[in-house]
Scaffold this motif. Structure first.
Motif, PDB file in Angstrom:
ATOM      1  N   VAL A  98     -32.514 -36.685  81.643  1.00  0.00           N
ATOM      2  CA  VAL A  98     -32.111 -36.401  80.264  1.00  0.00           C
ATOM      3  C   VAL A  98     -31.857 -34.902  80.110  1.00  0.00           C
ATOM      4  CG1 VAL A  98     -32.770 -36.566  77.823  1.00  0.00           C
ATOM      5  CG2 VAL A  98     -33.413 -38.385  79.401  1.00  0.00           C
ATOM      6  N   ALA A  99     -32.766 -34.098  80.666  1.00  0.00           N
ATOM      7  CA  ALA A  99     -32.625 -32.644  80.577  1.00  0.00           C
ATOM      8  C   ALA A  99     -31.335 -32.168  81.258  1.00  0.00           C
ATOM      9  CB  ALA A  99     -33.838 -31.957  81.203  1.00  0.00           C
ATOM     10  N   GLU A 100     -31.012 -32.699  82.427  1.00  0.00           N
ATOM     11  CA  GLU A 100     -29.788 -32.321  83.124  1.00  0.00           C
ATOM     12  C   GLU A 100     -28.560 -32.672  82.307  1.00  0.00           C
ATOM     13  OE1 GLU A 100     -31.062 -30.340  86.525  1.00  0.00           O
ATOM     14  OE2 GLU A 100     -28.980 -30.626  85.858  1.00  0.00           O
ATOM     15  N   LEU A 101     -28.576 -33.883  81.734  1.00  0.00           N
ATOM     16  CA  LEU A 101     -27.409 -34.317  80.960  1.00  0.00           C
ATOM     17  C   LEU A 101     -27.232 -33.475  79.695  1.00  0.00           C
ATOM     18  CD1 LEU A 101     -27.652 -38.160  81.552  1.00  0.00           C
ATOM     19  CD2 LEU A 101     -25.678 -36.711  82.103  1.00  0.00           C
ATOM     20  N   ILE A 102     -28.341 -33.127  79.046  1.00  0.00           N
ATOM     21  CA  ILE A 102     -28.236 -32.337  77.810  1.00  0.00           C
ATOM     22  C   ILE A 102     -27.812 -30.899  78.107  1.00  0.00           C
ATOM     23  CG2 ILE A 102     -29.560 -31.446  75.815  1.00  0.00           C
ATOM     24  CD1 ILE A 102     -28.818 -34.474  75.706  1.00  0.00           C
ATOM     25  N   SER A 103     -28.035 -30.436  79.335  1.00  0.00           N
ATOM     26  CA  SER A 103     -27.627 -29.070  79.643  1.00  0.00           C
ATOM     27  C   SER A 103     -26.438 -28.995  80.599  1.00  0.00           C
ATOM     28  CB  SER A 103     -28.816 -28.273  80.204  1.00  0.00           C
ATOM     29  OG  SER A 103     -29.470 -29.010  81.195  1.00  0.00           O
ATOM     30  N   LEU A 140     -30.532 -38.072  89.650  1.00  0.00           N
ATOM     31  CA  LEU A 140     -30.858 -36.669  89.396  1.00  0.00           C
ATOM     32  C   LEU A 140     -30.149 -35.750  90.385  1.00  0.00           C
ATOM     33  CD1 LEU A 140     -32.461 -34.731  87.629  1.00  0.00           C
ATOM     34  CD2 LEU A 140     -34.372 -34.946  89.225  1.00  0.00           C
ATOM     35  N   SER A 141     -30.193 -36.100  91.655  1.00  0.00           N
ATOM     36  CA  SER A 141     -29.546 -35.207  92.633  1.00  0.00           C
ATOM     37  C   SER A 141     -28.030 -35.219  92.472  1.00  0.00           C
ATOM     38  CB  SER A 141     -29.972 -35.528  94.063  1.00  0.00           C
ATOM     39  OG  SER A 141     -29.538 -36.808  94.422  1.00  0.00           O
ATOM     40  N   SER A 142     -27.454 -36.352  92.064  1.00  0.00           N
ATOM     41  CA  SER A 142     -26.008 -36.397  91.806  1.00  0.00           C
ATOM     42  C   SER A 142     -25.625 -35.495  90.646  1.00  0.00           C
ATOM     43  CB  SER A 142     -25.556 -37.828  91.485  1.00  0.00           C
ATOM     44  OG  SER A 142     -25.847 -38.682  92.562  1.00  0.00           O
ATOM     45  N   LEU A 143     -26.445 -35.496  89.591  1.00  0.00           N
ATOM     46  CA  LEU A 143     -26.153 -34.638  88.440  1.00  0.00           C
ATOM     47  C   LEU A 143     -26.227 -33.165  88.848  1.00  0.00           C
ATOM     48  CD1 LEU A 143     -28.093 -36.512  85.605  1.00  0.00           C
ATOM     49  CD2 LEU A 143     -25.615 -36.396  85.922  1.00  0.00           C
ATOM     50  N   ARG A 144     -27.207 -32.829  89.668  1.00  0.00           N
ATOM     51  CA  ARG A 144     -27.346 -31.446  90.127  1.00  0.00           C
ATOM     52  C   ARG A 144     -26.175 -31.067  91.027  1.00  0.00           C
ATOM     53  NH1 ARG A 144     -34.018 -31.559  90.351  1.00  0.00           N
ATOM     54  NH2 ARG A 144     -34.160 -31.166  88.105  1.00  0.00           N
ATOM     55  N   GLU A 145     -25.722 -32.001  91.824  1.00  0.00           N
ATOM     56  CA  GLU A 145     -24.541 -31.796  92.674  1.00  0.00           C
ATOM     57  C   GLU A 145     -23.319 -31.499  91.791  1.00  0.00           C
ATOM     58  OE1 GLU A 145     -24.437 -31.841  95.947  1.00  0.00           O
ATOM     59  OE2 GLU A 145     -22.245 -31.648  96.093  1.00  0.00           O
ATOM     60  N   ALA A 146     -23.106 -32.333  90.768  1.00  0.00           N
ATOM     61  CA  ALA A 146     -21.962 -32.126  89.867  1.00  0.00           C
ATOM     62  C   ALA A 146     -22.068 -30.755  89.211  1.00  0.00           C
ATOM     63  CB  ALA A 146     -21.917 -33.232  88.810  1.00  0.00           C
TER      64      ALA A 146
END
Lengths: 234, 234
Positions: free
Chosen positions: B85-90, B34-40
């Motif tokens: 899932v929410a991060e990836l979809i948005s 999750l934190s990696s996705l937010r970083e990206a």
């Protein structure tokens, strides 16, 4: 124009762009066809030359003073185009799009509004240019795509990848109903289909209600109320 | 664990471990993903692309069921996976899952969250193990599968049939976009696709909103707002 049972709507103008004037013309033509509808009426929408339609008139939008005024002009066209989609989804007769050239953005949407779509195998692409242009999609565009294109990956390729879809692929993906190798053959195919549909002599009001029931989410977003029950002639 | 590296325009999220590691989604790994996705997301620019992959025999074998058996623990992981899932979809950039090994349960769901999925033709299966394990499906898993897998019979085979699906079959069922023979090859294919998509230099904000528009029911169950106005770049 009216040719026997058929209403033939032909787009004219530069790249057949949907400018505010063109949008108003198309809308009044559709309403004219609706008012003259009888059993066996069919609408055929087509164009001439290299483009079916290249979408909304972005040139007009860009010629506004500022970025926010350009966005306002674009929104104006998006709002004006919406009733065209609504009219096509509620037209009391079968509709056939004969896509003899490129159909991009709102031009692609216009084609998809029809019950049947034919295009050329040798020329022209279907292309949702918005992702490449950095323009967000109006809500009703996305709902229309989800209503009319069954394949999840085809929707993704069309909208998220901005794939330029040629005839054979469009047929394979279930986006169009047929392809033909020349403008002559294409227009003939459109007319032959229209003749077959007209010969069924369908009650236009029933046809419209059944079509709307296929696309409830689209009707919702277009503000088309649930149709009152129509007394069927048993 | 997992790493996030940047190679040019590409963000590469790798679940790390030795070749037998089954990359179980335990609370610590879920938090890091999750934190990696937010970083990206925070570093996203035009042309950015996310590639998610893993190492060895497994892409991911799903939640860590080896935790002391307790419905509460499973529930916690289900809750913690939802924001991923929410991060990836948005996510404001295209996403590619390079499934170089087995993907089961939440691991399969993780792959499906991506815009494009590549897997190996020679090794690895996709498998929703829940029916075999007697575990209920979280609501958002069902919605994700219905959003991303178009074929009614494929959904039934995967969720109700607990079928183990190999590469070629996954392509045929429309679950993945391509297969390649070998771990190196599928990773290279992922990089090539990433570069191709990155070269389109899409506006990530527009892209992310468009993607959400394709999956409104999924956004609803994830609590994601759809249709936020984005100013177009005209």
């Amino acid at each position: 124009e009216k040719r026997g049972d058929f209403f033939v709507l032909t787009l004219t103008g530069d790249e057949h762009r949907l400018s505010p004037a063109a949008i108003a013309d198309v809308l009044s033509s559709l309403r004219e066809a609706k008012s003259q509808a009888t059993r066996g009426s069919v609408l055929i929408t087509t164009s001439q030359g290299r483009f079916f339609s290249n979408g909304l008139d972005l040139g007009w939008a860009r010629s506004a003073g500022s970025r926010s005024e350009a966005a306002e002009r674009l929104n104006h066209m998006v709002d004006s185009f919406r009733p065209i989609v609504a009219e096509l989804i509620s037209l009391p007769m079968p509709t056939v799009a004969v896509v003899q050239g490129h159909a991009a953005a709102a031009g692609f949407v216009l084609a998809l509004c029809h019950d049947y779509v034919f295009m050329r195998s040798d020329r022209g692409v279907l292309y949702m240019s918005e992702v490449d242009l950095g323009i967000p999609l109006p809500d009703y565009f996305t709902v229309l795509f989800r209503a009319k294109i069954g394949s999840v990956s085809a929707r993704r390729d069309a909208l998220l990848r901005g794939t330029k879809i040629r005839g054979a692929d469009a047929a394979r993906l279930g986006i169009v109903d047929g392809v033909k190798g020349s403008e002559e053959e294409l227009k003939d195919a459109g007319i032959r289909l229209a003749e077959q549909l007209a010969a069924r002599k369908w009650d236009g009001e029933i046809y419209k209600v059944i079509r709307q029931s296929l696309y409830p989410e689209l009707c919702g977003v277009l503000g088309l109320g649930v149709s009152k029950p129509v007394l069927s002639k048993l | 664990m997992c790493t996030l590296e940047k190679r040019g325009n590409l963000f590469i999220l790798t679940l790390t471990g030795d070749s037998d590691d089954d990359h179980r989604l335990n609370p610590a790994l879920l938090a890091t993903i999750l934190s990696s996705l937010r970083e990206a997301k925070s570093q996203a620019t035009r042309g950015a692309v996310l590639i998610t992959t893993s190492q060895g025999k497994f892409f991911s074998n799903g939640f860590d069921l080896g935790w002391p058996e307790s419905a509460k623990r499973l529930h916690q992981m289900v809750q913690s996976f939802q924001p991923i899932v929410a991060e990836l979809i948005s996510l404001p950039m295209p996403t590619i899952a390079v499934v170089q090994g087995h993907a089961a349960a939440a691991g399969f769901a993780l792959a499906l969250c991506h815009d494009y999925v590549l897997m190996r033709s020679d090794k690895g299966v996709l498998y929703m193990s829940e029916v075999d394990l007697g575990l209920p499906l979280p609501e958002y898993f069902g919605v994700l599968f219905r959003a991303k897998v178009g074929s009614v019979s494929a959904r039934r085979d995967v969720l109700l049939g607990g079928m183990k699906i190999r590469g070629a079959e996954a392509v045929r069922l429309g679950i993945v976009d391509g297969v390649h023979e070998g771990e190196e090859e599928v990773k290279e294919a992922g990089m090539r696709l990433g570069e191709e998509l990155g070269n389109r230099k899409w506006d990530g904000g527009v892209y992310g909103e468009m993607r959400k528009g394709l999956y409104p029911e999924l956004c609803g169950v994830l609590g994601l707002e759809v249709g936020k106005p984005v100013l177009p770049t005209l």
